[in-house]
Write a protein that holds these residues in place. Sequence first.
Motif: not given
Length: 383
Positions: A320-329
């Motif tokens: 199971i794939y899951q993106r947990i963080v998307v952040d410009p930092r």
Amino acid sequence: MSRFLPIPSRPLSSGLASGALAVSILFAALPALAAKPAPPLDPSAPLVPVAESTARVWNAVAVLPDGRMILEYPAWTGTPGPALTLRDADGTQHPYPDAGWNDPAADPAHRFVSVEGLHLTDDGMLWALDSGIGADGHAPQPGSVKLVQVDTRTGAVARTYVLDPAVLRPGSHVAGVRVGKGYAFILDSGVPGLIVMDLAHGTQRRLLDHNPSLTAQRTITVDGRTLLDTDGRAAIVHANRIEISPDGEWLYYQTLCGPLYRFGTELLTDTSLTDVELDDSATLWYKTPPLGGMTVGRDGTLYFDDVSTGSIFRFTTGRIYQRIVVDPRLRWPAEPYITANGQLYVPTAQIDHTPHFNGGRMDVQWPLTLYRIDVRALPPAKY
């Protein structure tokens, strides 16, 4: 990103005589047929800043049970200083394991030249891979390409394994190591290959020379920009990302730009098998983006740092794939580390702004920040 690559279509080598080997390959490939993506978390998991670097580029972290951190600073980043440091709870850093191992004037066979791979195993041993290639990029000196075992409980070097020149090639650049079941698995990112070292006997084998699974097939693009080396040519990095499953049964690896492959360690350590027999045995596992690093939790969940989007995603044992963080930092999130109690540490490195990947220019915007994510607090990944 959510599409899974098919299993290899080329026929297995006619030299495969072992039924157990054929069955292992079959079952290694089957999971690639059953996988679904999951939507990203909204909002993203919170990032907690835990450390900063104001003058040096780190590329990996390992966290000791007491919370102290071992930080890796490769020579090629263009920021001189100790190759490894130990960061205390108050933020003070010390050369690790001591000043002698980080003395640039010492014999390269008995000091770190450029550490380019860390693996902290559950027995407290830190395995540090030294490419032997300094900031000048010159070929390593004799004895300088080595795997160093450090006992983190005492801070002493337990043993040094010098890589046999016979398993290296002109232009070799070792980067990435994992240890399991009494073996060390080392990637050669300069001349694509995999080195397998029997730690009990010190014997070494080079496997999969120029295998497609270890060979970069495309350039590195971040924010729409193709990264350039110091000569102004498109930067190419062969396999340098590596991880091993908690039970030591599976080795995961990829070039910087992917995709991810999986290989049974039992096959890699079977000295009766030839390169021809192993050549078609790597399983395409996931179509990954360019990665700054990856790590695996005790439950087998893989965590990946996506440098192309400044994000982190995970891939469970149930695929199971899951993106947990998307952040410009997250500007080039580098080699992460996950603790036994579910704390994911991610150093940002801005590697795309260092000379090696920026046409010879140093454009890092300081400070660099190391973040922590409590993965225990995340909702479970579901179909």
